[in-house]
Design a protein around this motif. Structure first.
Motif, PDB file in Angstrom:
ATOM      1  N   ASN A  60      50.251  41.797  41.528  1.00 52.08           N
ATOM      2  CA  ASN A  60      50.293  40.751  43.173  1.00 52.08           C
ATOM      3  C   ASN A  60      51.355  40.450  44.002  1.00 52.08           C
ATOM      4  N   VAL A  61      52.021  40.024  45.235  1.00 51.36           N
ATOM      5  CA  VAL A  61      53.032  40.468  45.711  1.00 51.36           C
ATOM      6  C   VAL A  61      54.215  39.689  45.047  1.00 51.36           C
ATOM      7  N   ASP A  62      54.145  38.794  44.733  1.00 49.02           N
ATOM      8  CA  ASP A  62      55.621  37.940  44.158  1.00 49.02           C
ATOM      9  C   ASP A  62      55.997  38.624  42.117  1.00 49.02           C
ATOM     10  N   LYS A  63      54.451  39.290  41.860  1.00 51.03           N
ATOM     11  CA  LYS A  63      54.534  39.916  40.730  1.00 51.03           C
ATOM     12  C   LYS A  63      54.338  38.681  39.493  1.00 51.03           C
ATOM     13  N   ASN A  90      57.585  40.815  34.048  1.00 51.97           N
ATOM     14  CA  ASN A  90      58.466  41.444  33.816  1.00 51.97           C
ATOM     15  C   ASN A  90      58.710  40.816  32.119  1.00 51.97           C
ATOM     16  N   GLY A 149      57.884  37.416  39.642  1.00 45.30           N
ATOM     17  CA  GLY A 149      58.694  38.471  38.960  1.00 45.30           C
ATOM     18  C   GLY A 149      58.139  38.148  36.800  1.00 45.30           C
ATOM     19  N   GLU A 199      55.590  32.411  37.046  1.00 47.73           N
ATOM     20  CA  GLU A 199      56.650  32.125  37.647  1.00 47.73           C
ATOM     21  C   GLU A 199      56.750  33.177  38.535  1.00 47.73           C
TER      22      GLU A 199
END
Lengths: 264, 771
Positions: free
Chosen positions: B546-549, B469, B466, B464
């Motif tokens: 990556n860009v969308d974490k 984290n 983000g 998913e």
């Protein structure tokens, strides 16, 4: 005969480009263009806007961040600004306060809601990526004229718009990621149209193009689309601005470390 | 057919001047394409675009960033990195490294972003700032921090603190071959400057770009050293065996023309030279010489038997046209089948050699006899020739002892062939180069003292945006990283969790109890945001996140591993992931090391079918040409067994083999077949035309082609022995294995094929006797 000669001389002078007539050095010309651009933005007071940041990688993946930004004009120093992050949701409520300065390093603080603390940021590292994007902090921070030295290169139309092309050189070379910024500024309104960023080895690193300029309060121009392309790693970032408002009655009190904790 | 051959021989002699001029014109036209040749300096050239592992690696690189690098290894002679002098050098070289063309990121001990807590603020700054002015206690502190930092130890600094490395990431635009050279040249000068300025430092250069550069260098080196050596050896052997200046001169011209035609056509076709295809010239030279030898030996034999020069030339063409044509066509098929290889350099090699072999055929039947026809050649008439007595005695021995020899051969064959099971596939692109290469010595030094060069990379998905984290994700990644650290030969693991744990500690006033994954995803994300905002140019985390974490990159560094180790580790890691991690996290290992670990197997699979196809096609051609199904079938035995024996002997004597093995059968098949063709065609001629018994036909075959086979084998063995001196392991392995194969082929043709022929034809003989 005498009259004819003087008419000829006047005609000759009139046909000369203004710059040559004033006999400025390219450095002085560059500076005066930058100062004029700055002068035209004087007196906007304060503003608010919403910013949508779209990150793209070479693989075609995208990611969006939403940020609200308030700015306060400060007489005789750099602007103050406060950014609140709305997405990604893990950083929702995180707020970023900046006091930019004409001389010396900017002051920066970040409020972390998860820790309920305000942390100061070492702004020497202004050359780093802003939120993982292709924008560095130094690209989006207040562009005070004192932060660069200048040189006029030439005048040339860009997409049919007459532009000055000037080079900007960061004063703080040690902490900047760039050696020079080739900048297109239109002659009509002194708006920045395009910037090419050259890295420490003087290779082209990124290109920024600014579009969708709108005028506010009959005077202040703001770009609503900014495209940054990194030529070396193939990634890009787009900034889309909406809901731009001026003179919202903001004051110094809205830009303090304590105010960071209150923002929603 | 026979009338055509007679007419052809006379025609060549008659039109000799026209043929010489036409050959020169066509040869030069083709060869002029040589100026279009270029050298590939890219380790990825061995993988086709369809290769799934290459595609996976490119996807990973497009998501994060391509990890091409230059690695400076600094070894202070006093054995201590943490001195003002050495740290100053590190600081200066770090700064200078930003000037390397296409550099995008520089990681060193000095610009390592050390984080600490001070007055509740997060301080992020260079670990070493202004080394010259550091006090002794500050040096001690830096040493302590560095040697306790998991991201530095065994990567940027050795655990003993005696060697340090500076890693420069290079992002080439990928527009021209010149980029690698540009970077390599720049860093060599840079290293030299620092060697002069800091005589107390040993400086070594390694890294992907330097390795890529070596790939180009290897091609050039093989071309400029092996090819001249090859010419020398061939001229000596020809001089000794032909004992004719004119013959040697003409052969020299034929092989040189064949080589330049093959290379020139490659240039016209836009084929770029790789370390594998750069050996096409050596192979063409070797193969081309055999055609000339067969034609020349017959000419001299006929002249010694009293014929005039022109008669001898025409007769030689009559006798040799068919076998030379046959051997050329089978050799060509063998090399063309290399087009099925998954590694493009082998396709190029096959095609260039095939073109050279075809050119050699034409030069040998047109240019060579035409030139011989105009050169002054004197041969004395001789009654009997010594070598024929020797070969005759040898033939008698084989015929007499055939029953015993048959069993001896079988007894030797089976245990040797069983050595195949001892063959272990191992490919490592660093070890492809021998110690004569600077970067190989640098890499060995680094492996012994600092870090490793084999890398397995993962993009670990959280499932998913983000999601990286999420503490559950982070804990799992940390667990995976720890699992890897516990594996043998693993020297270093880069994982985002190291930074996460350190930041969490910093954010809690440097309390060591908080050196762990943060409890909430918000805290993890906000710590990270704060950290990312504090990082300077070129040291961001975009190469790891990556860009969308939603995913992070994990890089495992290993040293002194074999391809088998790598394959096993990758498999165990996958097992671990599927057993312990959520489904989204499952991933194959990626990277050049892994790709090379699979390259042999993949190529063997792609070549196996091609080799079988080539074998069937060649056998079919023999059946048609010999007009005998039986003989075509018998020919399979001496055609196939040499490669099997060579593999077996290799397995017993060496064991380890790489990429070379995959193309061995295809490559040697065409060559090995030549001997069989010559022997069987003479045997058959004796049986059909002279109605000889099978033993007599064997004796006839030995007497007519025995010495020619011996000489060509000698030449081929010499040629491929020279190839085995290549500093590039794929080529030297190929050379050595081919030598073994060719020698085995001669042994099979001399000791086994005649016996099998006699066995097969025994019943036929009996029948004809009773009739």
């Amino acid at each position: 005969m005498k009259r004819f000669l003087s008419v000829c001389i006047i005609c000759l002078f009139l046909s000369l480009p203004a710059g040559v007539l004033r006999a400025d050095t390219p450095e002085e010309q560059g500076l005066s263009i930058a100062l004029e651009a700055e002068r035209r933005d004087d007196g906007f007071g304060d503003s608010t806007a919403d910013m949508k940041m779209i990150l793209k990688n070479r693989h075609g993946q995208e990611s969006v961040r939403l940020i609200r930004i308030k700015t306060l004009e400060v007489k005789d120093d750099g602007d103050k600004s406060l950014s609140v992050f709305d997405t990604p949701r893990d950083v929702k409520g995180t707020a970023f306060l900046t006091f930019s300065h004409k001389q010396g390093d900017d002051d920066q603080w970040l409020y972390l809601p998860a820790l309920k603390r305000v942390k100061r940021i070492n702004s020497r590292n202004k050359s780093g990526s802003f939120m993982g994007s292709e924008f560095a902090y130094e690209d989006i921070s207040s562009q005070e004229s004192e932060k660069y030295t200048y040189k006029w290169i030439k005048n040339e139309p860009l997409n049919g718009v007459d532009c000055f092309i000037i080079e900007r050189y960061p004063v703080d070379l040690k902490n900047s990621g760039y050696t020079r910024l080739l900048t297109w500024i239109d002659k009509d309104e002194y708006r920045v149209r395009k910037v090419e960023y050259y890295d420490r080895k003087k290779s082209l690193l990124k290109t920024l193009t600014l579009d969708g300029y709108q005028q506010y309060l009959g005077k202040y121009w703001r770009a609503h689309e900014m495209h940054m392309v990194n030529h070396q790693n193939g990634k890009s970032t787009v900034l889309l601005w909406t809901n731009q408002q001026f003179r919202q009655g903001l004051s110094e009190l809205d830009f303090t470390q304590n105010s960071l904790k209150r923002v929603r | 057919m026979h009338t055509f051959e007679i007419l052809f021989g006379n025609w060549v002699v008659r039109k000799r001047w026209w043929i010489i001029v036409a050959s020169l014109v066509l040869g030069l036209a083709a060869a002029s394409g040589g100026r279009l040749l270029s050298f590939v300096n890219d380790s990825r050239v061995f993988f086709s675009e369809e290769n799934p592992q290459l595609q996976a690696l490119e996807a990973l690189e497009n998501t994060y960033v391509k990890n091409e690098n230059v690695f400076f290894i600094l070894a202070p002679k006093d054995g201590d990195v943490f001195t003002r002098k050495t740290l100053t050098a590190v600081e200066e070289l770090t700064e200078a490294a930003w000037q390397i063309p296409y550099s995008s990121r520089v990681n060193s001990l000095s610009n390592f972003q050390h984080t600490r807590s001070e007055n509740d603020d997060l301080i992020v700054e260079d670990l070493v700032l202004d080394a010259q002015s550091l006090s002794d206690s500050e040096l001690e502190e830096i040493k302590y921090i560095a040697l306790n930092e998991p991201l530095l130890v065994n990567r940027q600094v050795s655990d003993r603190g005696h060697v340090t490395g500076i890693n420069v990431n290079i992002l080439k635009p990928g527009e021209s071959q010149g980029e690698v050279r540009e970077v390599a040249d720049f860093v060599r000068v840079l290293a030299d400057d620092f060697r002069v300025k800091y005589p107390g430092l040993d400086i070594y250069l390694s890294g992907g770009i330097i390795i890529d550069h070596a790939f180009g260098e290897a091609s050039l080196r093989d071309l400029t050293t092996l090819v001249p050596a090859m010419y020398l050896v061939l001229i000596v052997i020809m001089g000794l065996t032909l004992r004719s200046v004119a013959g040697t001169f003409v052969t020299f011209l034929v092989i040189a023309f064949s080589m330049f035609t093959g290379l020139g056509l490659a240039g016209w076709l836009g084929i770029a030279l790789t370390p594998a295809s750069a050996n096409a010239p050596t192979i063409i030279l070797t193969l081309a010489v055999a055609d000339s030898i067969h034609v020349l030996i017959t000419i001299f034999y006929q002249m010694r038997a009293g014929r005039s020069k022109h008669e001898a030339i025409a007769e030689s063409l009559r006798i040799n046209l068919q076998p030379v044509f046959l051997t050329s066509i089978t050799t060509t098929i063998g090399f063309l089948s290399m087009n099925f290889s998954d590694a493009p350099p082998f396709r190029d090699l096959g095609n260039v050699v095939a073109m050279g072999v075809i050119a050699a055929f034409f030069y040998s039947i047109f240019f060579l006899p035409a030139l011989m026809a105009v050169l002054p050649i004197r041969e004395k008439k001789q009654a009997e020739q010594r070598e024929f007595r020797m070969i005759g005695q040898f033939a008698d021995y084989v015929i007499r002892r055939r029953a015993g020899l048959f069993w001896v051969m079988l007894l030797v064959f089976i245990p040797l062939a069983s050595g195949i099971s001892q063959i272990e596939l191992n490919d490592n692109f660093v070890k492809y180069f021998d110690e004569s290469y600077d970067f190989r010595r640098a890499t060995d030094f680094a492996e012994d003292n600092l870090t490793g060069f084999d890398v397995i990379e993962y993009s670990l998905e959280s499932g998913e945006p983000g999601g990286i984290n999420n503490p559950n994700y982070l804990l799992k990644v940390d667990e995976f990283a720890n699992w890897y650290k516990a594996q043998p030969n693993v020297v270093h693991v880069i994982s985002i969790t190291e930074v996460m744990k350190r930041l969490n500690k910093n954010m809690h006033g440097d309390d060591p109890a908080f050196y762990r994954i943060p409890e909430s995803r918000e805290l993890a994300a906000q710590n990270m945001l704060l950290y990312e905002m504090s990082l300077p140019f070129g040291l961001d985390l975009n190469n790891q996140i990556n860009v969308d974490k939603s995913a992070t990159r994990m890089i495992v560094t290993l040293k002194k591993v074999t391809a088998a180790d790598l394959r096993e580790l990758d498999e165990n890691a996958r097992d671990w992931l599927s057993l312990n991690a959520p489904e989204s996290m499952f991933s194959y290992g990626s990277g050049l090391s892994i790709m090379f670990a699979h390259i042999s197997k993949r190529n063997i699979e792609s070549m196996l079918g091609a080799s079988i196809f080539a074998l069937i096609l060649i056998s079919a051609i023999l059946i048609v040409a010999l007009r005998s199904f039986k003989l075509g079938f018998v020919s399979l035995l001496p055609n196939l067994s040499p490669a099997i024996l060579a593999f077996g002997i290799w397995g017993l004597a060496v064991g380890e083999v790489g990429l070379a093995v995959s193309v061995m059968i295809a490559m040697t098949l065409g060559i090995v077949v030549d001997d069989t063709v010559h022997f069987i065609s003479k045997y058959q001629r004796a049986r059909r035309e002279e109605q000889m018994s099978s033993p007599d036909a064997v004796r006839y075959a030995f007497e007519t082609v025995g010495s020619a086979l011996f000489i060509t084998t000698l030449i081929l063995a010499a040629g491929f022995t020279i190839l085995s001196f290549s500093g590039f392991k794929v080529n030297s392995d190929m050379g050595q294995m081919t030598v073994i194969t060719i020698v085995m082929a001669l042994l099979m043709d001399f000791f086994f094929l005649p016996i099998v022929l006699m066995k097969v034809d025994k019943s036929v003989d009996k029948r004809s006797v009773t009739q």
